[in-house]
Write a protein that holds these residues in place. Structure first.
Motif, PDB file in Angstrom:
ATOM      1  N   LEU A 162      27.939   4.694  63.009  1.00  0.00           N
ATOM      2  CA  LEU A 162      27.652   5.941  63.704  1.00  0.00           C
ATOM      3  C   LEU A 162      26.223   6.406  63.421  1.00  0.00           C
ATOM      4  CD1 LEU A 162      28.722   8.351  65.403  1.00  0.00           C
ATOM      5  CD2 LEU A 162      29.312   9.415  63.228  1.00  0.00           C
ATOM      6  N   CYS A 163      25.794   6.324  62.171  1.00  0.00           N
ATOM      7  CA  CYS A 163      24.436   6.728  61.814  1.00  0.00           C
ATOM      8  C   CYS A 163      23.393   5.835  62.475  1.00  0.00           C
ATOM      9  CB  CYS A 163      24.254   6.708  60.303  1.00  0.00           C
ATOM     10  SG  CYS A 163      25.154   8.022  59.454  1.00  0.00           S
ATOM     11  N   VAL A 164      23.649   4.549  62.548  1.00  0.00           N
ATOM     12  CA  VAL A 164      22.716   3.620  63.196  1.00  0.00           C
ATOM     13  C   VAL A 164      22.618   3.937  64.682  1.00  0.00           C
ATOM     14  CG1 VAL A 164      22.362   1.206  63.835  1.00  0.00           C
ATOM     15  CG2 VAL A 164      22.963   1.792  61.490  1.00  0.00           C
ATOM     16  N   VAL A 165      23.745   4.164  65.330  1.00  0.00           N
ATOM     17  CA  VAL A 165      23.739   4.488  66.755  1.00  0.00           C
ATOM     18  C   VAL A 165      22.998   5.805  66.991  1.00  0.00           C
ATOM     19  CG1 VAL A 165      25.211   5.157  68.701  1.00  0.00           C
ATOM     20  CG2 VAL A 165      25.801   3.173  67.311  1.00  0.00           C
ATOM     21  N   TYR A 166      23.242   6.803  66.174  1.00  0.00           N
ATOM     22  CA  TYR A 166      22.552   8.084  66.301  1.00  0.00           C
ATOM     23  C   TYR A 166      21.042   7.907  66.124  1.00  0.00           C
ATOM     24  CZ  TYR A 166      21.128  12.878  65.354  1.00  0.00           C
ATOM     25  OH  TYR A 166      20.501  14.083  65.389  1.00  0.00           O
ATOM     26  N   VAL A 218      19.243   5.186  66.680  1.00  0.00           N
ATOM     27  CA  VAL A 218      18.686   4.464  67.827  1.00  0.00           C
ATOM     28  C   VAL A 218      18.543   5.396  69.025  1.00  0.00           C
ATOM     29  CG1 VAL A 218      19.186   2.653  69.513  1.00  0.00           C
ATOM     30  CG2 VAL A 218      19.466   2.194  67.081  1.00  0.00           C
ATOM     31  N   ILE A 219      19.531   6.241  69.248  1.00  0.00           N
ATOM     32  CA  ILE A 219      19.482   7.161  70.386  1.00  0.00           C
ATOM     33  C   ILE A 219      18.348   8.179  70.214  1.00  0.00           C
ATOM     34  CG2 ILE A 219      20.737   9.040  71.533  1.00  0.00           C
ATOM     35  CD1 ILE A 219      23.297   7.415  71.054  1.00  0.00           C
ATOM     36  N   ASN A 220      18.155   8.692  69.005  1.00  0.00           N
ATOM     37  CA  ASN A 220      17.182   9.752  68.759  1.00  0.00           C
ATOM     38  C   ASN A 220      15.894   9.229  68.126  1.00  0.00           C
ATOM     39  OD1 ASN A 220      18.787  11.995  69.643  1.00  0.00           O
ATOM     40  ND2 ASN A 220      20.064  11.585  67.854  1.00  0.00           N
ATOM     41  N   TRP A 221      15.561   7.987  68.340  1.00  0.00           N
ATOM     42  CA  TRP A 221      14.441   7.333  67.658  1.00  0.00           C
ATOM     43  C   TRP A 221      13.118   8.070  67.854  1.00  0.00           C
ATOM     44  CZ3 TRP A 221      14.224   3.607  64.133  1.00  0.00           C
ATOM     45  CH2 TRP A 221      12.992   3.014  63.875  1.00  0.00           C
ATOM     46  N   ASN A 222      12.726   8.364  69.069  1.00  0.00           N
ATOM     47  CA  ASN A 222      11.419   8.957  69.334  1.00  0.00           C
ATOM     48  C   ASN A 222      11.492  10.401  69.815  1.00  0.00           C
ATOM     49  OD1 ASN A 222       9.759   6.802  68.611  1.00  0.00           O
ATOM     50  ND2 ASN A 222      10.147   5.776  70.557  1.00  0.00           N
ATOM     51  N   LYS A 223      12.583  11.047  69.646  1.00  0.00           N
ATOM     52  CA  LYS A 223      12.691  12.443  70.065  1.00  0.00           C
ATOM     53  C   LYS A 223      11.987  13.334  69.050  1.00  0.00           C
ATOM     54  CE  LYS A 223      16.875  12.166  72.764  1.00  0.00           C
ATOM     55  NZ  LYS A 223      18.238  12.619  72.924  1.00  0.00           N
TER      56      LYS A 223
END
Length: 68
Positions: A23-27, A29-34
């Protein structure tokens, strides 16, 4: 018995750790450059804070260490 672990609570703890990690890895990746959109504003704010702190210390102490 999964992987030689007979207690279901221990198995649940291991599975929970793996799921939370995924879950932390997916989060991440989704929020990488925000949040990088306001980076220039944050830098200018830090520079202004640094200058204000420098002025305050010069006024109060009469000195300023440029290395620090």
């Amino acid at each position: 018995m999964v992987l030689g672990i007979s207690d279901p609570w221990i198995s649940a703890a291991y599975i929970g750790c793996i799921l939370v990690t995924l879950l932390c890895v997916v989060y991440g990746v989704i929020n990488w450059n925000k949040g990088g959109d306001d980076e220039n504003g944050q830098i200018s704010e830090e520079i202004a804070w640094y200058d204000k702190e420098k002025d305050m210390e010069e006024k109060e102490l009469g000195l300023w260490d440029e290395e620090g």
